[in-house]
Design a protein around this motif. Structure first.
Motif, PDB file in Angstrom:
ATOM      1  N   THR A  57      24.949  75.199 -12.801  1.00 19.19           N
ATOM      2  CA  THR A  57      24.707  73.844 -13.316  1.00 19.19           C
ATOM      3  C   THR A  57      24.881  72.816 -12.209  1.00 19.19           C
ATOM      4  O   THR A  57      24.078  71.883 -12.084  1.00 19.19           O
ATOM      5  CB  THR A  57      25.666  73.543 -14.494  1.00 19.19           C
ATOM      6  N   TYR A  58      25.913  72.982 -11.380  1.00 19.64           N
ATOM      7  CA  TYR A  58      26.121  72.046 -10.266  1.00 19.64           C
ATOM      8  C   TYR A  58      24.959  72.101  -9.275  1.00 19.64           C
ATOM      9  O   TYR A  58      24.506  71.077  -8.774  1.00 19.64           O
ATOM     10  CB  TYR A  58      27.436  72.346  -9.540  1.00 19.64           C
ATOM     11  N   SER A  61      21.942  70.418 -10.877  1.00 24.39           N
ATOM     12  CA  SER A  61      22.183  68.968 -10.937  1.00 24.39           C
ATOM     13  C   SER A  61      22.038  68.334  -9.561  1.00 24.39           C
ATOM     14  O   SER A  61      21.496  67.232  -9.429  1.00 24.39           O
ATOM     15  CB  SER A  61      23.576  68.683 -11.497  1.00 24.39           C
ATOM     16  N   ILE A  64      18.443  67.835  -8.901  1.00 24.29           N
ATOM     17  CA  ILE A  64      17.931  66.680  -9.655  1.00 24.29           C
ATOM     18  C   ILE A  64      18.292  65.383  -8.938  1.00 24.29           C
ATOM     19  O   ILE A  64      17.461  64.481  -8.793  1.00 24.29           O
ATOM     20  CB  ILE A  64      18.474  66.691 -11.102  1.00 24.29           C
ATOM     21  N   MET A  65      19.538  65.296  -8.477  1.00 23.73           N
ATOM     22  CA  MET A  65      19.963  64.080  -7.777  1.00 23.73           C
ATOM     23  C   MET A  65      19.149  63.852  -6.501  1.00 23.73           C
ATOM     24  O   MET A  65      18.764  62.722  -6.188  1.00 23.73           O
ATOM     25  CB  MET A  65      21.457  64.148  -7.448  1.00 23.73           C
ATOM     26  N   LEU A 113      18.443  73.831 -16.560  1.00 18.98           N
ATOM     27  CA  LEU A 113      19.631  73.321 -17.259  1.00 18.98           C
ATOM     28  C   LEU A 113      19.644  73.748 -18.722  1.00 18.98           C
ATOM     29  O   LEU A 113      20.698  74.036 -19.279  1.00 18.98           O
ATOM     30  CB  LEU A 113      19.690  71.795 -17.161  1.00 18.98           C
ATOM     31  N   ALA A 183      24.741  66.985 -23.030  1.00 19.76           N
ATOM     32  CA  ALA A 183      23.874  67.617 -22.031  1.00 19.76           C
ATOM     33  C   ALA A 183      22.488  67.880 -22.613  1.00 19.76           C
ATOM     34  O   ALA A 183      21.477  67.696 -21.928  1.00 19.76           O
ATOM     35  CB  ALA A 183      24.500  68.919 -21.539  1.00 19.76           C
ATOM     36  N   THR A 186      20.473  64.762 -22.440  1.00 27.13           N
ATOM     37  CA  THR A 186      20.060  64.503 -21.053  1.00 27.13           C
ATOM     38  C   THR A 186      18.925  65.432 -20.651  1.00 27.13           C
ATOM     39  O   THR A 186      17.957  65.009 -20.010  1.00 27.13           O
ATOM     40  CB  THR A 186      21.259  64.678 -20.101  1.00 27.13           C
TER      41      THR A 186
END
Length: 198
Positions: A57-58, A61, A64-65, A113, A183, A186
């Protein structure tokens, strides 16, 4: 969670030792302790999977960032080109392609995700099952303690400690459930954004 599971494992071992010392008074508690150990083992076996899902997940993410950061830069550059003069068409076309690639990356990440979120939901379900089973075991140990003569205090203390640990687990499970619902919202928003890159 690992600390809680280890605490439950040690508690289950202690309950087994006390019930063994209690002889005939602890016979039923020994059976209950075996069930408690099995429940804790199920949760303990799930921990490596939970940690792997957290890592995945990290990573997703982070991707995505980075894509969002790139999109900001592309949009800022596009604005500057629109304000400038000459050669706008080719530059804007190239930027539009780059923008769509980053948007699609967000959509793909949303799918990743969604998969990790579904697997986390299965882990939360398992933790809830273990929690309910262990609460029932603690209640039964407390009942058996009333007939345990001189061992009543020790067995009652163990039952109370297990119940307190289960309250901690309940808080964790409830918080995880809320986080998974957030989540999901999102992920739906990210997937919708990603569809704009098609």
């Amino acid at each position: 969670m690992p600390k809680l599971v280890e605490g439950l494992r040690l508690l289950s071992i202690n309950a087994g030792l006390v019930s063994a010392r209690a002889g005939d008074y602890g016979r039923s508690v020994r059976v209950l302790t075996n069930f408690a150990t099995e429940s804790v083992t199920r949760l303990q076996q799930a921990l490596p999977r939970m940690l792997m899902l957290k890592r995945d997940t990290y990573e997703i993410s982070g991707g995505i960032m980075r894509a969002i950061n790139d999109i900001d830069k592309i949009e800022a550059a596009g604005t500057l080109i629109l304000r400038g003069q000459g050669g706008q068409s080719a530059a804007l076309t190239a930027m539009g392609r780059a923008w769509r690639v980053r948007i699609r990356a967000i959509g793909d990440a949303a799918n990743g995700l969604r998969r990790t979120n579904d697997q986390f939901a299965a882990m939360v379900k398992l933790a809830r099952e273990v929690m309910l089973q262990t609460e029932l075991i603690a209640a039964n140990i407390a009942i058996e303690a009333t007939d345990a003569g001189p061992w009543e205090v020790e067995l009652t203390t163990i039952a109370d400690t297990i119940r307190a640990q289960m309250e901690d687990l309940r808080r964790m499970v409830d918080e995880a459930g809320r986080n998974l619902r957030n989540a999901t919202e999102t992920i739906v928003a990210l997937a919708s954004l990603g569809s704009r890159g098609q």
